[in-house]
Each structure stands twice: as C-alpha cells, then as structure tokens.
Motif scaffolding. Structure first.
Motif, PDB file in Angstrom:
ATOM      1  N   MET A  84     106.137  46.673 -16.204  1.00 18.47           N
ATOM      2  CA  MET A  84     106.205  47.025 -14.816  1.00 18.47           C
ATOM      3  C   MET A  84     107.429  46.602 -14.363  1.00 18.47           C
ATOM      4  O   MET A  84     107.779  45.189 -14.258  1.00 18.47           O
ATOM      5  CB  MET A  84     105.064  46.337 -14.127  1.00 18.47           C
ATOM      6  CG  MET A  84     103.237  47.006 -14.207  1.00 18.47           C
ATOM      7  SD  MET A  84     102.514  45.820 -13.337  1.00 18.47           S
ATOM      8  CE  MET A  84     102.574  44.162 -13.743  1.00 18.47           C
ATOM      9  N   PRO A  85     107.822  47.250 -13.667  1.00 18.75           N
ATOM     10  CA  PRO A  85     109.153  46.732 -12.733  1.00 18.75           C
ATOM     11  C   PRO A  85     108.762  45.790 -11.759  1.00 18.75           C
ATOM     12  O   PRO A  85     107.256  45.350 -11.583  1.00 18.75           O
ATOM     13  CB  PRO A  85     110.208  47.404 -11.883  1.00 18.75           C
ATOM     14  CG  PRO A  85     108.195  48.963 -11.715  1.00 18.75           C
ATOM     15  CD  PRO A  85     107.735  48.305 -13.332  1.00 18.75           C
ATOM     16  N   TRP A  86     110.012  44.642 -11.175  1.00 19.35           N
ATOM     17  CA  TRP A  86     109.733  43.398 -10.604  1.00 19.35           C
ATOM     18  C   TRP A  86     109.270  44.003  -9.035  1.00 19.35           C
ATOM     19  O   TRP A  86     108.333  43.718  -8.355  1.00 19.35           O
ATOM     20  CB  TRP A  86     111.020  42.724 -10.321  1.00 19.35           C
ATOM     21  CG  TRP A  86     110.924  41.524 -11.050  1.00 19.35           C
ATOM     22  CD1 TRP A  86     111.983  42.789 -12.477  1.00 19.35           C
ATOM     23  CD2 TRP A  86     110.237  39.676 -11.579  1.00 19.35           C
ATOM     24  NE1 TRP A  86     111.355  41.392 -13.266  1.00 19.35           N
ATOM     25  CE2 TRP A  86     110.818  39.937 -12.390  1.00 19.35           C
ATOM     26  CE3 TRP A  86     108.791  39.761 -11.002  1.00 19.35           C
ATOM     27  CZ2 TRP A  86     110.583  38.973 -13.409  1.00 19.35           C
ATOM     28  CZ3 TRP A  86     108.850  39.163 -11.134  1.00 19.35           C
ATOM     29  CH2 TRP A  86     108.555  37.816 -12.150  1.00 19.35           C
ATOM     30  N   SER A  87     108.784  45.331  -8.750  1.00 14.34           N
ATOM     31  CA  SER A  87     109.348  45.705  -7.464  1.00 14.34           C
ATOM     32  C   SER A  87     107.586  45.918  -7.141  1.00 14.34           C
ATOM     33  O   SER A  87     106.809  47.045  -8.567  1.00 14.34           O
ATOM     34  CB  SER A  87     110.123  47.051  -7.273  1.00 14.34           C
ATOM     35  OG  SER A  87     109.690  48.065  -8.653  1.00 14.34           O
ATOM     36  N   ASN A  88     107.334  45.859  -6.328  1.00 13.15           N
ATOM     37  CA  ASN A  88     105.701  45.966  -6.028  1.00 13.15           C
ATOM     38  C   ASN A  88     104.790  45.102  -7.222  1.00 13.15           C
ATOM     39  O   ASN A  88     103.678  45.534  -7.430  1.00 13.15           O
ATOM     40  CB  ASN A  88     104.906  47.244  -5.656  1.00 13.15           C
ATOM     41  CG  ASN A  88     106.004  47.323  -4.219  1.00 13.15           C
ATOM     42  OD1 ASN A  88     105.915  46.717  -3.276  1.00 13.15           O
ATOM     43  ND2 ASN A  88     106.114  49.014  -4.613  1.00 13.15           N
TER      44      ASN A  88
END
Length: 443
Positions: A84-88
C-alpha cells in the motif's frame, strides 16, 4: 494447518546449494505446510518486480525474491504481498484487517490497532519458541510495546522490521565558507540557533544567498516541535493508554520550543511552510546550512552523488536523560483475524533474519533493525549510518502514542498557525492542548 517436519540436515544442505550469499540466520529445521497461503501487507515504495531508482540509477531486486526464499524454506506455502502507499495507510490497514485480507501487517500505528483488539499478542509465540529478542537493536522492541484492550501492563503486539531514526544533518562546506565551527555530535537548541543565524545571508565565498536552517512546515512540524521541546528538557506528556494520557502540549518547554522555531523560521526559505524551499538540499549546489528532523532516506542520494563527506550526521536534540526525537520505523504484527497465525509468526521470525534484513537494506535502503548489521561491510562502508543507528537507540520510547492519531494533526495545525503568525504561541498551544484532550476524552 498441517505441518510436516523435514530433517534439519536435509534443509541445511538444500540451503547451501541454492544460496550463494545471504543465508538466513535461523531455519535450522524445515517445515512443509500443505496448501497454506500467507498474505503480507506492507506500506511504502516497495515493488514486487525489479526496479531502477530514477535518481541514483541503482537497481533494486523486487519482493519476488523474498517470496521465493520464504516459500523455499517453507515448502507448500504460497506467500502474497500487498503493498500500500503511505497515503491513507491507517484507514486502508483498518479496512484490510476488518476484511481479514492479510495475516501479517506492517504496523506503524500499532498503538491504535492493539487498543482495538485487532492484533494478536506476540508474547506466547516468543515464549513458545524461546525467541531471542536481543537480536534487535536496543530500544526497538520497547519502542513498539503498547496496550491491548484488556492489558494491565504494556505488551508486545509487534516486532521491529524497518528501522528509522531522526537526526540533524549539516553542510560541512557551507560551515567552512562561513568560518563556523562544525556542529557538535550532540548539539543543543542554543548551538543550532546560534550557528543557523551566523550562516543566513550572502555567502562570504560564493556570494549566494544561504539559509541557516530548514525544517518542513508541513507533515512533520509537530514532530520537529516535540524534539525542540525535548531539547529544553520537556516531555510531551505521560501515559500510553488513551484513558491514562495526560498531554503537556501547553507546557513552558513547548512554548520555548515553538518560540525557537518561529525565530529560526527567519533563517529559512519563506516557502518552508508549504514544504518547499529545500530543493537544493543534499545536492552539490546546496544553500542550506543545517536541517533538523532528517531521516535515513537521505543516505541513498548522498552516497549516490559522492557527497557523504559534505553532509555529516549528528544527533537530534536530547533531554537531560540523553533521549529525544520520535521513535519511528515500522514493526510487523499479526492480525487477530488471521487463519494462519503460526505461519504468520514464522514470517515475523524470518523478518529478523540476516537474509531479510540485508535484502531490505541493500536492495531498498531500509535501515536494518538487528544488531549484527553494524558489522556488515555494506554498513561499515557507509560511515554516516553509524550515528543513524545510534539515533535509533536514543529515541523516546515507547513511541509517542499520539503520533499516528488526531492529536498529532491538531498540534501540527496549531504550530503552523503560530509559524505563519495567525496564532500566538500561547494561543496555538492552549488550543492544541484543549482540542487534543477533548478528542482523547471522546474516544
């Protein structure tokens, strides 16, 4: 889960034939697990396939290599990575756990998830295997300890996998051009403020505009503020469980810290409040003398450009007990809903192996969390990593319990208000204290 054990000598022989270098330090006994899947949820820029860094041109081997290695050590297991990306990442992780979509989670927000009863306590697994926690750098296991909903004492719900540290870095060349003594290894706030002021203005050698210091006005401002506060020997507060937490966001030391940051903002590019103005930092055309609240992501570009002699690392601000700055990085945890908890524990143990830690460090630049890494040639060749590893062991532990929750963002917004002049220091911190306390009380 059905487990078939193979003779240790056979597995050892197979390992020697397959691997030419990075052997895992454990795995003395092989296991065949029939028809088992294991899903690992990770966060960040990791890739399954090989990639090439657009800045350094350095190639990184994809996580398919880890998949192959773990599956080799555990025949019959199919391992899957979800990245997953760090955002959210907080709501995304929450949704994944609710949907039982993974077994092992990269879990920087362990405090909140453990408090909700969403994570499996790891102490029974540790006891069962007599797993040696001293393989990790000092302070790292303690840093991630927290409370579950029914715990009377702080417990282990996760174990370190990705190291991180906060430190101060400076441009040795600019210091020499201005005739200023280098920063000491453990600088005080006063030392940094004095030297930042001295190096703001027209460079006496190049004639270029220089800025004495930099910290970003976005995202991490609250964490930088907390470290300045520790430099004045203050504490963010007390407690670890939400019901026990008492914040000191409006303390005298926090006021001193915010006032210091406001003064330092006059030695910085005006656009710092938008997270800009440091575009030349860590390059050969750099124009900033000192940067606080720096992270280990700096190492790759510095070494790729051959600038390691120019940008030394010193420690963040420490309190009178010698500790300071936010404990950071990431641990692994097992989701309460996992149907493969024993196998998930095997992966967590695997993540502390020399193989996996070397993979993270040498392929992806993630700071290793095991002590033996200090002896690796790849660490010794990068002298800047030695103070970085020291910084990991002197951060405040357990981790700030509010670091991934709303109080951080409340403090962030109020600090930004003071830095832009829309709030006074007293008003900003009083509001941060009140609103954060109300949020905690409403949980």
């Amino acid at each position: 889960m059905k487990i078939i054990r193979l003779p240790a000598v056979l597995i050892t022989a197979c390992s020697l034939l397959v691997l030419s270098g990075c052997l895992p330090q454990e795995e003395s006994e092989g296991e065949v697990v029939e028809d088992s899947d294991l899903t690992i949820a990770m966060i960040g820029g990791f890739k399954l396939q090989d990639t090439t860094d657009p800045i350094t041109a350095q190639k990184s081997k994809g996580f398919y290599a880890v998949k192959e290695e773990f599956e080799r050590l555990h025949p019959g297991v199919t391992i899957n990575f979800v990245i997953m990306p760090w955002s959210n990442y907080v709501p995304n992780t929450q949704a994944m756990i609710a949907g039982s979509q993974a077994d092992v989670y990269q879990m920087p927000g362990v405090n909140d998830f453990a408090a909700q009863g969403l994570l499996e306590p790891l102490q029974p697994f540790i006891d069962q295997d007599d797993f040696n926690l001293s393989v990790y750098h000092d302070n790292l296991v303690e840093g991630w300890m927290t409370f579950g909903p029914d715990d009377d004492e702080i417990e282990i719900y996760s174990l370190p996998v990705l190291g991180d540290a906060r430190f101060i870095q400076y441009d040795k060349e600019l210091f020499e051009q201005w005739g200023v003594e280098p920063l000491s290894d453990y600088p005080s706030v006063e030392e940094v403020m004095t030297k930042a002021k001295q190096m703001t203005g027209e460079n006496p050698v190049t004639g270029e505009q220089n800025y004495g210091i930099y910290f970003t006005g976005t995202h991490d401002t609250a964490l930088a503020l907390a470290n300045f506060m520790e430099g004045f020997d203050g504490e963010w507060g007390t407690g670890q469980r939400w019901e026990d937490i008492e914040l000191n966001f409006d303390s005298m030391e926090m006021e001193q810290a915010l006032e210091a940051m406001i003064e330092l903002s006059s030695y910085m590019p005006k656009s710092f409040i938008n997270g800009q103005g440091n575009e030349r930092w860590l390059t050969s055309s750099n124009n900033i003398a000192i940067a606080v609240n720096q992270g280990n992501g700096n190492m790759k570009p510095i070494y790729a450009q051959g600038l390691e002699e120019r940008f030394p690392v010193v420690q963040s601000f420490k309190n009178n007990d010698g500790v300071g700055s936010m404990f950071s990085g990431s641990p692994f945890a097992i989701g309460k809903t996992s149907q493969n908890k024993d196998l998930a524990w095997e992966f967590i143990k695997f993540s502390s192996s020399e193989y996996f830690q070397r993979f993270l460090w040498e392929e992806w630049g993630s700071t290793p969390v095991i002590k033996e890494a200090v002896e690796w040639d790849s660490i010794q060749e990068m002298e800047l990593m030695i103070p970085v590893l020291e910084a990991m062991t002197t951060a405040v532990t357990p981790r700030y319990p509010w670091a991934s929750s709303q109080p951080r963002y409340i403090l962030q917004a109020k600090a930004e208000g003071a830095l832009t002049g829309t709030l006074t220091v007293e008003q900003a911190l009083k509001e941060a204290q009140q609103e954060s306390t109300e949020w905690i009380d409403s949980r």
